[in-house]
Design a protein around this motif. Sequence first.
Motif, mmCIF file in Angstrom:
data_model
loop_
_atom_site.group_PDB
_atom_site.id
_atom_site.type_symbol
_atom_site.label_atom_id
_atom_site.label_comp_id
_atom_site.label_asym_id
_atom_site.label_seq_id
_atom_site.Cartn_x
_atom_site.Cartn_y
_atom_site.Cartn_z
ATOM 1 N N ARG A 241 -1.607 -6.148 1.227
ATOM 2 C CA ARG A 241 -1.323 -4.706 1.219
ATOM 3 C C ARG A 241 -0.410 -4.260 2.353
ATOM 4 O O ARG A 241 0.273 -3.251 2.236
ATOM 5 N N TYR B 89 -6.773 -2.385 -6.384
ATOM 6 C CA TYR B 89 -7.055 -3.635 -5.666
ATOM 7 C C TYR B 89 -8.103 -4.480 -6.401
ATOM 8 O O TYR B 89 -8.068 -5.712 -6.352
ATOM 9 N N GLU C 286 0.821 -1.213 0.000
ATOM 10 C CA GLU C 286 0.000 0.000 0.000
ATOM 11 C C GLU C 286 0.858 1.268 0.000
ATOM 12 O O GLU C 286 0.515 2.255 -0.664
ATOM 13 N N LYS D 22 -4.502 -6.470 -2.544
ATOM 14 C CA LYS D 22 -5.302 -6.074 -1.381
ATOM 15 C C LYS D 22 -5.037 -7.035 -0.224
ATOM 16 O O LYS D 22 -4.885 -6.624 0.928
#
Length: 236
Positions: free
Chosen positions: A130, A120, A98, A127
Amino acid sequence: MAEPFLIGDRMTGGYGGADILHGCTVAVDKGEIAVIVGPNGAGKSTAMKAVFGMLDIQSGAVRLNGEDITRLTPQARVAKGMAFVPQTSNIFTSMSVEENLEMGAFLRRDDISGTIEEVYHLFPILKEKRRQAAGELSGGQRQQVAVGRALMTRPTVLMLDEPTAGVSPIVMDELFDRIIEVARTGISILMVEQNARQALEIADKGYVLVQGRNAYTDTGRALLADAEVRRTFLGG
């Protein structure tokens, strides 16, 4: 005929020594996939870098949506809507997935959460991972991070240098499927690919370069059907 959305037009140049590109032209239309293929040393990555402004061209021009951007820096081209994913060193390995995506949005001053969710949705495994350091991911997952990070700028053009290098055939097919999805959103894709046959299968337009020159230019399908191209560049 209207000019393509992005065009590197009759580019000649290199890295300061002898020219590598000799009147080379590559272009891509809105929402289409253009693929640059050819033997090793053909100037494929050099052509891509010239379009992105990473080397000076001696002659020729680069135009984006009709605007001459030949003299703009790569950063200025990013601000104009171009994103470039190099073949190597294309993620921050010590940062989480992320955080890598957030770094991709460094030029933006608006809310980026929606774009992260779009990435994502395109790459669900990201995701799931992340919070994981990007350097701990598989090669294919790292490439997904690199492409996702480039998409965080909300580009109109996405440039990929050998996106499937070193990944398994299954991962390559999956990456190509995602690239098709990106193009369907209206983003233009220009990519250099060693896996020429598979890349031409998804290409609207294909460029075969030899020694920095255009050897063949046609639709991906037409190039795959060309006996001479198949024999010389695709292994029969």
